[in-house]
Design a protein around this motif. Structure first.
Motif, mmCIF file in Angstrom:
data_model
loop_
_atom_site.group_PDB
_atom_site.id
_atom_site.type_symbol
_atom_site.label_atom_id
_atom_site.label_comp_id
_atom_site.label_asym_id
_atom_site.label_seq_id
_atom_site.Cartn_x
_atom_site.Cartn_y
_atom_site.Cartn_z
ATOM 1 N N TYR A 419 0.835 -1.211 0.000
ATOM 2 C CA TYR A 419 0.000 0.000 0.000
ATOM 3 C C TYR A 419 0.865 1.254 0.000
ATOM 4 C CZ TYR A 419 -3.458 3.461 1.338
ATOM 5 O OH TYR A 419 -4.259 4.578 1.361
ATOM 6 N N MET A 420 1.925 1.247 0.855
ATOM 7 C CA MET A 420 2.785 2.429 0.946
ATOM 8 C C MET A 420 3.512 2.675 -0.369
ATOM 9 S SD MET A 420 2.309 3.762 3.885
ATOM 10 C CE MET A 420 3.674 4.920 3.927
ATOM 11 N N GLU A 423 0.244 3.415 -3.198
ATOM 12 C CA GLU A 423 -0.814 4.392 -2.918
ATOM 13 C C GLU A 423 -0.289 5.650 -2.249
ATOM 14 O OE1 GLU A 423 -3.694 3.933 -4.095
ATOM 15 O OE2 GLU A 423 -3.407 1.840 -4.708
ATOM 16 N N CYS A 424 0.905 5.599 -1.706
ATOM 17 C CA CYS A 424 1.433 6.761 -0.997
ATOM 18 C C CYS A 424 2.756 7.215 -1.606
ATOM 19 C CB CYS A 424 1.635 6.451 0.476
ATOM 20 S SG CYS A 424 0.104 6.038 1.342
ATOM 21 N N LYS A 425 2.852 7.190 -2.941
ATOM 22 C CA LYS A 425 4.104 7.528 -3.610
ATOM 23 C C LYS A 425 4.495 8.973 -3.352
ATOM 24 C CE LYS A 425 3.573 4.210 -7.364
ATOM 25 N NZ LYS A 425 3.428 4.033 -8.840
ATOM 26 N N ASN A 426 3.554 9.836 -3.178
ATOM 27 C CA ASN A 426 3.858 11.263 -3.027
ATOM 28 C C ASN A 426 3.875 11.721 -1.565
ATOM 29 O OD1 ASN A 426 3.955 11.550 -5.855
ATOM 30 N ND2 ASN A 426 1.694 11.786 -5.958
ATOM 31 N N GLY A 427 3.960 10.864 -0.710
ATOM 32 C CA GLY A 427 3.993 11.363 0.668
ATOM 33 C C GLY A 427 3.716 10.408 1.700
#
Length: 427
Positions: A419-420, A423-427
């Motif tokens: 998920y990280m 889904e959280c590529k920008n932060g």
């Protein structure tokens, strides 16, 4: 009318009670003790003790100074230690029963030869004949040239050995065990030059050492209680579970080896139970006194008399010595685990053990402070938290197959990382 009752013991009963409760190896150590005492009393350099079992005879022969005729007649062969017996300063043989108990335990006949300052004697005893008269407790002593020995030597020959004793003496496993016991019991005397042989094989040296360096020290304290000299030495040695603990020495004789229970302070007053993390610990307590009756040992010299007043005082100092060393070993174990988990960049406590060298007890300088390096500081780590949630067990099994993992924890970590990452590529 008043009549008397004869309550005197029979020799048969006396011998049985004297020999029943001591193992063969311990009784043989009593003979070694006597020789060691003689070597110390007579200041014999290059002393030797030779034990043989061959042709059905047991022999112990030493050059430890010999026995004078007066002592043989009046003291050495008495059952028990007479009050007027001249003291042997710092002796190991205390109770006056060791030699006689061993000879009676071994066999039915024994001969003793000794020569000191040109005077020689021999004693020849047939136990079965001696036991016939319960009223006569004397031994006959022959004053002669004792041609079996040279000046300063004593030789004891026991024949008609009891079958069970003969069987044990014929076993190489028993001989090996006896050799190890002699090596440790008299390690101080052997390391100082005493040579002991069993069937022509020399008993090896036993070294009790501690690790020492500029950064890793050794606790050492000396004091006196009622004319008993006490020296406590404690520190770190190699990690060996069965060798860790306390060693108690009385007048140079090791009476307690690697003790790991409450007798020596474990599990008392905040000190923990012995544990593999503490297998580095070594402590040695040396008691020395001209009057050996004051020393805290049992009659068989196989343990500590915990009720002895001298020992109770020493035990308090032993616990003082233990505390900083146990604390160091706890931190060492914690440091090792944290280093493996990446929480530390170095492990100075473990390295201090690895860099130290072994030193003998007699070269350690007294210091009642246990020197040690400080513990390493943990890395600055980001704060972490735990995630917990519930899903269908069948879904977890599907995820394990997909992720090629085997535990629920790994499923959680891999799915969170997925998920990280996506889904959280920008932060």
């Amino acid at each position: 009318m008043t009549k008397t009752i004869d309550a005197s013991p029979t020799k048969e009963f006396f011998i049985d009670m004297l020999t029943r409760d001591i193992a063969l190896d311990r009784s043989l150590l009593d003979l070694i003790d006597n020789s060691v005492d003689a070597a110390r009393e007579n200041n014999i350099e290059n002393a030797w003790i030779k034990i043989y079992f061959k042709d059905g005879n047991f022999v112990i022969h030493d050059n430890c100074g010999g026995m004078d005729i007066y002592s043989a007649q009046n003291y050495a062969f008495r059952f028990g230690r007479p009050k007027n017996n001249p003291a042997t300063p710092n002796s190991v043989g205390q109770f006056g029963v060791g030699m006689k108990r061993t000879l009676f335990k071994l066999g039915k006949k024994f001969k003793v030869y000794s020569k000191k300052k040109g005077e020689a004697f021999s004693i020849d005893i047939d136990v079965d004949k001696w036991k016939v008269d319960d009223k006569d407790w004397t031994f006959n002593i022959e004053l002669n040239d004792a041609i079996e020995v040279n000046n300063g030597e004593t030789k004891i020959i026991v024949s008609d050995i009891y079958p069970d004793i003969s069987e044990q003496l014929s076993l190489q496993t028993f001989i090996n065990s006896l050799s190890q016991e002699i090596s440790s019991a008299h390690f101080m005397s052997i390391n100082s030059g005493l040579n002991v042989y069993i069937n022509d094989e020399k008993v090896s040296n036993y070294h009790l050492t501690l690790l020492h360096s500029d950064e890793l020290g050794v606790y050492s304290k000396e004091f006196n209680i009622d004319n008993v000299s006490v020296k406590i030495t404690a520190g770190i040695s190699e990690r060996k579970l069965e060798a860790g603990g306390w060693y108690i020495v009385c007048n140079g004789r090791l009476v307690e080896s690697a003790n790991q229970n409450r007798i020596t302070g474990w599990q008392l007053d905040g000190i923990p139970k012995y544990h593999p993390d503490y297998a580095f610990f070594r402590g040695v307590v040396e008691f020395n006194c001209e009057d050996s009756s004051k020393l805290p040992w049992t009659t068989t010299k196989t343990g500590v008399d915990r009720d002895n007043s001298i020992y109770r005082v020493a035990l308090n100092y032993m616990k003082i010595a233990m505390r900083p060393i146990i604390s160091f070993l706890r931190e060492r174990a914690k440091e090792d685990m944290q280093f493996k988990n990446g929480l530390l960049d170095s492990k100075p406590l473990n390295e201090s053990i690895g860099h130290a060298t072994h030193v003998q007890l007699n070269v350690i300088e007294a210091s009642d402070v246990f020197e040690r390096p400080p513990a390493a500081e943990r890395k600055d780590m980001p704060e972490v938290a735990t995630i917990q949630y519930t899903v269908l067990a069948s879904d977890i099994e599907k995820a394990k197959l997909s992720l090629n993992v085997s535990t629920n924890k790994e499923v959680g970590e891999e799915t969170f990382n997925y998920y990280m990452s996506y889904e959280c590529k920008n932060g």
